[in-house]
Design an enzyme around this catalytic site. Structure first.
Site, mmCIF file in Angstrom:
data_model
loop_
_atom_site.group_PDB
_atom_site.id
_atom_site.type_symbol
_atom_site.label_atom_id
_atom_site.label_comp_id
_atom_site.label_asym_id
_atom_site.label_seq_id
_atom_site.Cartn_x
_atom_site.Cartn_y
_atom_site.Cartn_z
ATOM 1 C CG ASP A 33 -1.965 -1.065 1.163
ATOM 2 O OD1 ASP A 33 -1.973 -1.819 0.160
ATOM 3 O OD2 ASP A 33 -2.772 -1.167 2.106
ATOM 4 C CE1 TYR A 36 -2.613 2.346 -6.722
ATOM 5 C CE2 TYR A 36 -3.178 3.712 -4.827
ATOM 6 C CZ TYR A 36 -3.417 3.303 -6.124
ATOM 7 O OH TYR A 36 -4.445 3.865 -6.822
ATOM 8 C CG ASP A 37 -0.750 5.160 -0.148
ATOM 9 O OD1 ASP A 37 -1.691 4.917 -0.941
ATOM 10 O OD2 ASP A 37 -0.798 4.910 1.073
ATOM 11 C CB SER A 82 -35.087 -6.576 -20.413
ATOM 12 O OG SER A 82 -36.156 -7.381 -20.225
ATOM 13 C CG LEU A 83 -32.187 -11.519 -19.856
ATOM 14 C CD1 LEU A 83 -31.433 -12.043 -18.654
ATOM 15 C CD2 LEU A 83 -31.771 -12.270 -21.106
ATOM 16 C CD GLU A 114 -22.976 -14.981 -18.828
ATOM 17 O OE1 GLU A 114 -23.479 -13.919 -18.404
ATOM 18 O OE2 GLU A 114 -22.492 -15.104 -19.955
ATOM 19 C CE LYS A 116 -32.533 -11.769 -14.686
ATOM 20 N NZ LYS A 116 -32.518 -10.578 -13.874
ATOM 21 C CG ASP A 118 -31.468 -8.548 -7.717
ATOM 22 O OD1 ASP A 118 -31.890 -7.792 -8.609
ATOM 23 O OD2 ASP A 118 -32.111 -8.810 -6.689
ATOM 24 N NE ARG A 137 -32.618 -2.931 -20.142
ATOM 25 C CZ ARG A 137 -33.940 -2.824 -20.123
ATOM 26 N NH1 ARG A 137 -34.519 -2.181 -19.137
ATOM 27 N NH2 ARG A 137 -34.676 -3.348 -21.064
ATOM 28 C CE1 TYR A 230 -24.924 -8.494 -18.648
ATOM 29 C CE2 TYR A 230 -24.340 -8.365 -16.332
ATOM 30 C CZ TYR A 230 -25.145 -7.989 -17.382
ATOM 31 O OH TYR A 230 -26.156 -7.104 -17.173
ATOM 32 C CE LYS A 319 -36.300 -13.247 -11.823
ATOM 33 N NZ LYS A 319 -36.777 -12.081 -12.498
ATOM 34 C CB CYS A 413 -43.876 11.031 20.613
ATOM 35 S SG CYS A 413 -42.435 10.018 20.978
ATOM 36 C CB CYS A 416 -41.877 11.927 25.002
ATOM 37 S SG CYS A 416 -42.079 12.792 23.436
ATOM 38 C CB CYS A 431 -41.235 12.738 18.333
ATOM 39 S SG CYS A 431 -41.048 13.383 20.000
ATOM 40 C CB CYS A 436 -38.368 12.704 22.562
ATOM 41 S SG CYS A 436 -38.906 10.988 22.412
HETATM 42 S S1 IVH Z 1 -27.349 -10.578 -20.519
HETATM 43 C C1 IVH Z 1 -29.045 -9.504 -23.975
HETATM 44 N N1 IVH Z 1 -26.250 -11.588 -18.394
HETATM 45 O O1 IVH Z 1 -30.738 -9.070 -16.001
HETATM 46 C C2 IVH Z 1 -29.323 -10.242 -22.746
HETATM 47 N N2 IVH Z 1 -27.969 -9.975 -18.100
HETATM 48 O O2 IVH Z 1 -33.659 -9.242 -16.492
HETATM 49 C C3 IVH Z 1 -29.516 -9.409 -21.551
HETATM 50 N N3 IVH Z 1 -28.418 -9.430 -15.744
HETATM 51 O O3 IVH Z 1 -31.218 -5.982 -17.523
HETATM 52 C C4 IVH Z 1 -28.322 -9.172 -20.780
HETATM 53 N N4 IVH Z 1 -26.927 -10.785 -14.899
HETATM 54 O O4 IVH Z 1 -29.212 -6.167 -16.041
HETATM 55 C C5 IVH Z 1 -27.183 -10.732 -18.861
HETATM 56 N N5 IVH Z 1 -25.151 -12.574 -16.611
HETATM 57 C C6 IVH Z 1 -26.066 -11.720 -17.078
HETATM 58 C C7 IVH Z 1 -26.859 -10.923 -16.231
HETATM 59 C C8 IVH Z 1 -27.813 -10.062 -16.779
HETATM 60 C C9 IVH Z 1 -27.848 -9.885 -14.636
HETATM 61 C C10 IVH Z 1 -29.517 -8.449 -15.756
HETATM 62 C C11 IVH Z 1 -29.403 -7.357 -16.774
HETATM 63 C C12 IVH Z 1 -30.747 -7.291 -17.424
HETATM 64 C C13 IVH Z 1 -31.602 -8.108 -16.547
HETATM 65 C C14 IVH Z 1 -32.704 -8.747 -17.338
#
Ligand code: IVH
Length: 671
Positions: A33, A36-37, A82-83, A114, A116, A118, A137, A230, A319, A413, A416, A431, A436
């Site tokens: 570190d 690096y600094d 989206s998916l 892969e 997914k 969140d 997005r 990804y 899912k 409250c 109090c 409150c 209090c």
């Molecule tokens: S691929 C073109 N890969 O899931 C296909 N999406 O419900 C779409 N997400 O808005 C993107 N992990 O934000 C892909 N390994 C993954 C992901 C992923 C999370 C999210 C992404 C998308 C949402 C769709």
């Protein structure tokens, strides 16, 4: 021969970005570190001396830049899709059949699975290897430009390839990834928010969204977000032909990619078996995933399959079942916070949610209750994701029998009995009684917490004991406690008393930013407190600052500066500060006592190399005499202090007609 500054800066940028990558992405640093600094500070110095050498990929850009009024909009080069979802094995089989029918029978499908993630989807654009733009997005077509905020994320490469031995960067590359909070970091963040009497975030995803979409990148920098990449969204040049190769290619360029959590399959049934192994495995991760994404491996086939609505046909989200249960809402309890805000909590018929018995869940606030029309007696859906505080998602209105009744804020409250107030335009109910006992307990808890005055051994139980015994009526009373008073309390023997008094004493010399942060001014956490005290090195100086003064500080918006001014305008707060002073709490930054007021009210901008002192020393000298230094020249600048090889700041000063002085000129001013 010395290296020319431009080449040295380029060398430092490359080295530093590589070491950031070793540390944050690979978890295997190759320098200490300290080393690096040293490199980092060398670059900071070089860029200060030669502002024209600052580039968008400089690691110094990671601290965040100017705050803005809103986030600029950007149009995505390719729709950010989206998916579609699958909830069962049969859904996955049906998807495979559907796409099989759309393709020539000669095509042999294979897949990548892969996690997914969140989090929040983002698109990162690189031109000739330089990170030039990052966008959320949005609606898939138009997103928000969050480039400065993204730069604060250490995992994000500012230039690719990060490792000079990596594959060459293509002329243009748009990468898709996800921004998220690690659960441990999210919990710590929420703990701090609760201590600061701010509403905790509902879940890591919301918190990530809040942090990323900040108008002030410094706030993003305070909340350590993570990034994982990804997919290649778009690009020019010779790009990988399969998703599996794309993952490795991105990793080779230095992007954070969780290749180890991805799998390749050509047999769909084997793949389906694999999907279920994740129901357990997901619990071992330090981040939330809400399913798995199955992608057709061949990117050409993927493209040929096209899009249905907003969803690409060539991938599907598998899912996990949501961690939600229904139960009865028996009652609503109200918690009183430090600022007096009442937060509604659901009292529930106990129910098991993903292995844990839940009896209480947050209802967030009264707007949320109204919006969801949640009533006492309702059957409600309770959700618990990760280690997050469970919350009420909403009622199951169909199960009502008419006996339910609406939830309204209490008139007084619960602690109090003081009448409850509500500011116009605000959701929160308060409150209003500053005395209090519950508010007092919460504000003391906040004051003594780790990020603030850090008084060890002063937990909630003891705080309550001291308040109940009327030994403390405000935080300053802590500094007047005596051994005799404490010995009179239940459970306090000599040793415990000594320890507590020693811990309180140690807190008297906490650095000024901590003292300021412990005041609980809205928006003033440790980073903002540092920023404020670097311009106003004592509580007295800060107290005198006007909102206009404060707003000249880079990174400080109208809301926080307004809150600071309002805090000091309150006579009660000023009296509290005086009392803390009398109690021995240090209210000045160390070593920054004033020598004179000769420069009071004047701001200086420093540029170039001075004959006998460094710019830091000059800055200290100016502050010692009551002046302030700022980073950039504006109409309000008092003087520009220029040395040898002064840069663009000098030009700007001339343009605006700001007086320019040299080191001798400064000395004259303070003589
Ligand atoms: S691929 C073109 N890969 O899931 C296909 N999406 O419900 C779409 N997400 O808005 C993107 N992990 O934000 C892909 N390994 C993954 C992901 C992923 C999370 C999210 C992404 C998308 C949402 C769709």
């Amino acid at each position: 021969m010395t290296t020319p500054p431009a080449s040295r800066a380029a060398e430092l940028r490359e080295m530093l970005n590589f070491h950031i990558y070793r540390y944050h992405v690979l978890n295997s640093p190759v320098i200490t570190d300290g080393e690096y600094d040293a490199l980092y500070h060398e670059l900071v110095r070089l860029e200060e001396e030669h502002p024209e050498l600052v580039t968008p990929d400089s690691p110094t850009m990671r601290v965040g830049g100017q705050a803005r009024d809103d986030l600029p909009k950007v149009r995505h080069v390719a729709t950010v899709l989206s998916l579609q979802n699958a909830f069962s094995d049969d859904d996955v089989r049906a998807w495979r059949e559907r796409i099989g029918k759309l393709l020539p029978s000669t095509v042999q499908l294979d897949y990548v699975v892969e996690p997914k993630f969140d989090g929040l989807s983002i698109a990162l654009t690189y031109e000739n290897g330089i990170f030039v733009q990052g966008a959320t997005r949005g609606d898939g077509v138009i997103g928000e430009d969050v480039t400065p905020n993204l730069r604060t994320i250490r995992h994000l490469p500012l230039r690719i390839p990060v490792d000079p031995d990596g594959p060459p960067a293509p002329p243009r590359l748009v990468v898709r990834g996800e921004i998220y909070f690690e659960l441990s970091i999210f919990e710590a963040l929420n703990r701090r928010r609760v201590e600061a009497d701010e509403a905790p975030f509902i879940n890591p995803r919301n918190a990530a969204s809040g942090a990323l979409r900040q108008l002030n990148p410094r706030i993003t920098a305070e909340r350590p977000l993570s990034l994982t990449c990804y997919t290649i969204l778009d690009g020019d040049g010779d790009l990988p032909r399969t998703q599996w190769d794309a993952l490795h290619y991105l990793q080779g360029l230095g992007f954070p990619v969780m290749v180890d959590l991805c799998a390749y399959y050509d047999d769909p049934e084997e793949m389906i078996t694999y999907l279920h192994t994740w129901e357990k495995r997901r619990k071992t991760l330090d981040f939330d995933i809400d399913g798995l994404v199955i992608k057709v491996n061949d990117r050409r086939v993927m493209a040929d399959l096209g899009v249905a609505g907003k969803d690409p046909r060539g991938s599907i989200a598998f899912k996990f079942p949501a961690e939600e249960r229904t139960t009865k809402l028996l009652d609503v309890a109200f918690n009183v916070g430090r600022t007096g805000v009442l937060t509604p909590n659901a009292v529930l018929e106990p129910v098991m949610v993903s292995g844990v018995t839940v009896k209480q869940a947050t209802l967030h606030n009264f707007d949320y209750i109204a919006e969801k029309d949640i009533r006492v007696g309702d059957t409600v859906i309770v959700k618990r994701s990760g280690e997050v505080i469970p919350y009420v998602v909403g009622p199951v209105a169909d199960l009502r029998d008419g006996s339910e009744h609406p939830i309204s804020p209490p008139a007084t409250c619960p602690v109090c009995n003081t009448a409850i107030t509500q500011q116009p335009g605000e959701v929160a109910v308060y409150c209003s009684n500053t005395a209090c006992p519950e508010r007092l307990v919460r504000s003391i808890e906040y004051f003594v917490s780790q990020g603030a005055m850090d008084i060890e051994g002063l937990g909630e139980r003891i705080v309550r004991q001291l308040v109940t015994a009327r030994l403390i009526r405000d935080v300053a009373d802590l500094y007047f406690l005596t051994a005799d008073q404490l010995l009179g309390l239940e459970g306090f023997a000599q040793k415990k008393v000594d320890n507590l008094l020693t811990a309180i004493d140690a807190s008297r010399s906490r650095p000024l930013p901590r003292v300021l942060a412990s005041m609980g001014i809205k928006g003033v956490g440790s980073t903002i407190a540092e920023l404020l005290t670097s311009h106003y090195p004592s509580m007295d100086l800060l107290e005198q600052a006007s909102q206009d003064d404060l707003q000249t500080i880079e990174g400080l918006g109208p809301q926080i500066s307004g809150a600071v001014v309002a805090f000091f305008a309150d006579a009660g707060n000023r009296a509290l500060i005086d009392k803390l002073k009398q109690g021995g709490v240090k209210m000045e930054a160390v070593g920054k006592a004033r020598a004179s007021d000769k420069l009071a009210g004047l701001t200086f901008v420093l540029t170039g190399t001075l004959p006998t002192m460094t710019r830091e020393e000059a800055g200290e000298l100016i502050e010692l005499h009551g002046g302030k230094t700022l980073g950039s020249v504006s109409k309000k600048t008092g003087y520009v202090l220029a040395g040898e090889a002064a840069g663009s700041k000098l030009d700007k000063a001339r343009e605006l007609g700001i007086p320019v002085i040299d080191e001798a000129g400064l000395r004259k001013l303070i003589e």
